[in-house]
Design an enzyme around this catalytic site. Sequence first.
Site, PDB file in Angstrom:
ATOM      1  N   LYS A   1       0.750  17.647  -1.147  1.00 41.75           N
ATOM      2  CA  LYS A   1       1.524  17.820  -0.355  1.00 41.75           C
ATOM      3  C   LYS A   1       2.949  18.471  -0.422  1.00 41.75           C
ATOM      4  CE  LYS A   1       1.546  13.228   1.005  1.00 41.75           C
ATOM      5  NZ  LYS A   1       0.774  12.730   2.080  1.00 41.75           N
TER       6      LYS A   1
ATOM      7  N   ARG B   1       0.730   3.451  -6.519  1.00 45.98           N
ATOM      8  CA  ARG B   1      -0.421   3.725  -5.969  1.00 45.98           C
ATOM      9  C   ARG B   1      -1.303   3.924  -6.874  1.00 45.98           C
ATOM     10  NH1 ARG B   1       0.753   7.275  -1.166  1.00 45.98           N
ATOM     11  NH2 ARG B   1       2.375   6.579  -0.769  1.00 45.98           N
TER      12      ARG B   1
ATOM     13  N   ARG C   1       8.301  10.350  -3.084  1.00 49.99           N
ATOM     14  CA  ARG C   1       8.922  11.514  -3.319  1.00 49.99           C
ATOM     15  C   ARG C   1      10.434  11.388  -2.739  1.00 49.99           C
ATOM     16  NH1 ARG C   1       7.236  12.466   1.205  1.00 49.99           N
ATOM     17  NH2 ARG C   1       6.038  11.053   2.418  1.00 49.99           N
TER      18      ARG C   1
ATOM     19  N   HIS D   1      -1.744  15.983   8.208  1.00 49.81           N
ATOM     20  CA  HIS D   1      -1.680  14.664   7.160  1.00 49.81           C
ATOM     21  C   HIS D   1      -2.541  13.728   7.777  1.00 49.81           C
ATOM     22  CE1 HIS D   1       1.704  11.699   5.974  1.00 49.81           C
ATOM     23  NE2 HIS D   1       0.436  11.614   4.554  1.00 49.81           N
TER      24      HIS D   1
ATOM     25  N   ASP E   1      -5.660  11.101   3.657  1.00 51.16           N
ATOM     26  CA  ASP E   1      -4.474  11.865   3.622  1.00 51.16           C
ATOM     27  C   ASP E   1      -4.594  13.797   4.675  1.00 51.16           C
ATOM     28  OD1 ASP E   1      -1.910  10.859   3.483  1.00 51.16           O
ATOM     29  OD2 ASP E   1      -1.848  12.329   1.879  1.00 51.16           O
TER      30      ASP E   1
ATOM     31  N   TYR F   1       6.413  11.789 -10.628  1.00 47.22           N
ATOM     32  CA  TYR F   1       6.006  11.361  -9.475  1.00 47.22           C
ATOM     33  C   TYR F   1       4.665  12.037  -8.875  1.00 47.22           C
ATOM     34  CZ  TYR F   1       4.615   8.860  -5.164  1.00 47.22           C
ATOM     35  OH  TYR F   1       4.127   8.209  -4.305  1.00 47.22           O
TER      36      TYR F   1
ATOM     37  N   CYS G   1       0.900   3.836   7.772  1.00 39.16           N
ATOM     38  CA  CYS G   1       0.755   3.442   8.843  1.00 39.16           C
ATOM     39  C   CYS G   1      -0.374   3.110   9.144  1.00 39.16           C
ATOM     40  CB  CYS G   1       1.603   4.369  10.418  1.00 39.16           C
ATOM     41  SG  CYS G   1       3.145   3.757  10.708  1.00 39.16           S
TER      42      CYS G   1
END
Length: 617
Positions: free
Chosen positions: A239, A398, A91, A259, A306, A230, A283
């Site tokens: 997103k 990914r 991103r 998120h 996500d 991407y 994370c």
Amino acid sequence: VPQTTRPTIKTVPTFGEMPAVYGEGMADLVAWVDKVAALTTPDRVHWVDGSRAENDALLREMVDEGKIIKLNPEWRPGSYLARSHPSDVARTEARTFIASQRETDAGPTNNWAEPDEIRATINPLFEGSMRGRTMYVVPFSMGAVGGPLSHIGVQITDSAYAVVSIGIMTRVGTDVLRQIADGAPWVKTVHSVGAPLAPGEQDVAWPCNDEKYIVHFPDTLEVWSFGSGYGGNAILAKKCFALRIASVIGRNEGWLAEHMLLIRVISPEGKAYHVAAAFPSACGKTNLAMLRPTIPGWRVETIGDDIAWLRPGDDGRLWAINPEAGFFGVAPGTGESTNVAAVETLWGNTIFTNVALRPDGDVWWEGLTDTPPAKLTDWEGKPWTPDSGRPAAHPNSRFTVRASQCPQIAADWDAPEGVPLDVILFGGRRATNVPLVVEATDWTHGVFMGSNISSERTAAAEGTVGELRRDPFAMLPFCGYNLADYFGHWLRIGQKLRFDRAPRIFQVNWFRKGDDGRFLWPGFGDNARVIDWIIRRVEGSVGAVDSPVGRLPKTDELNLDGVEISDADVEALFSIDRDSWMRESELTEDFYRTFDGRVPAPLWAELSALRYRLQRA
Ligand code: GTP
Ligand code: MN
Ligand code: MN
């Protein structure tokens, strides 16, 4: 019946005709498609119907054009490898804009652009940008089609890779068009890789443009993305729509776009609890979403990894759905020892991007196995051996795979009404200060915790505050409006919940380190021990100790049977360093001050209360 004008039809399409769906709302859609086609001048327009046959045809075409590599079906049936341009791998936050009418509505943490000005900037870029290419029209639903928490949109794109990715990540189909025809509101998203082809010009494997713009118009519910192929910049449903635009819709309509991963935890007694957790990128959301508990009797079912949409119900509970239909997960670090459920999910029907290729036609990435194969082709297509001194897979490589392929997916994961939340977790990567788990005293305190989520860039020395990257609610790059107003919205949502039915809020930290720099907590499957304590708190069967930062476990009530961890480490996991927390509270004050007085008073009151408790401690 309105008809779309198709520019020049190069080939007779087997698929791609505009479906025969009639209704008022179709006129708007067709007019918009025609307008975008007139601007971008593609060779042909293809209406995507979301069928299996269409998907297979697109994949075959991309293989023939050398844009993706078909993996060996013996090892990885129905799977493909895409290699991006080496500059188009993530991103691009610096090129991401929120074009709200007023600058203050975007807030200090977003790049703001004046709507008319940015339109004047990007319009010339889109002019003729699809020349020589096919323009796909992809109708999609976030959440089950027609569900009470669902929202629909249409993406126009000139990238077949984007089309098949959207096909995995969302629900694509003509049933969405029927809703549009019936007058349902929908979000307009336009994507171009920005690489028009001159007549006869040979295409490249991954077309893109050095100039990139990802522009959101929250007032008109539009996204315009230029120059990147991407995922995060090209799958606009994710997103761009499901977080940035949806957060604005949620603010206006009284719900939250977050998120967050979403799981169902089943206790040894067979009781089910629903947990949502917000951790910043990289994370551990996908890890926790597919948790395999190391303590007997506990089970976790995956619902989402996500994004979650949260809405207060008439019953005073907070209901949540996963609006997506697939996982777009980070490959490196995903292996048998860290996330076996993810590895099992990827058995086939997966699109990999920027991972390494094995000589036998399967894929590999760092962390999939302990030892790398002797010979690989790296993510850039170059020969690679373990001595090459560089990673074989890009660190942000990914996988894109349907959620339904996860072996522990909840049977009702896509229930339109969602699940009622019992627990919300906030977490970040904190080497110091933040305990393994701490419970908020009430909703407002929980919102205060969420507003303070941060990660250390590097491990700081014990007891000192390192350089913190603030990522409130893990939404820093994804909130489509002023974050301070967003904090206020969280507080208002709390008021809509029945106090005894609102989810309980906890902060967790799997990443605390000892003086020697090693992780104090084993993490991964052992995180179930923390979940166990949290669920027992919700049940009311364990106690807690008050601390200045919230409620901590009594360590003998934490199930540590079978973990190798010393008493000293357990103590260190929960130690509260008063001075460091005082300094951290100053950083919070500095951060709140960047919002020009828009941070809600109850959060300032929480900050004062924290300082008071620290002084007394
Ligand atoms: P996005 O998909 O980008 O939003 O990120 P994500 O939150 O899904 O991140 P992901 O699960 O892919 O993060 C993986 C990283 O977190 C890897 O480096 C893992 O090794 C690490 N990780 C996940 N869980 C744990 C844990 O319990 N302990 C430790 N030490 N590391 C963990
Ligand atoms: Mn994410
Ligand atoms: Mn993830």
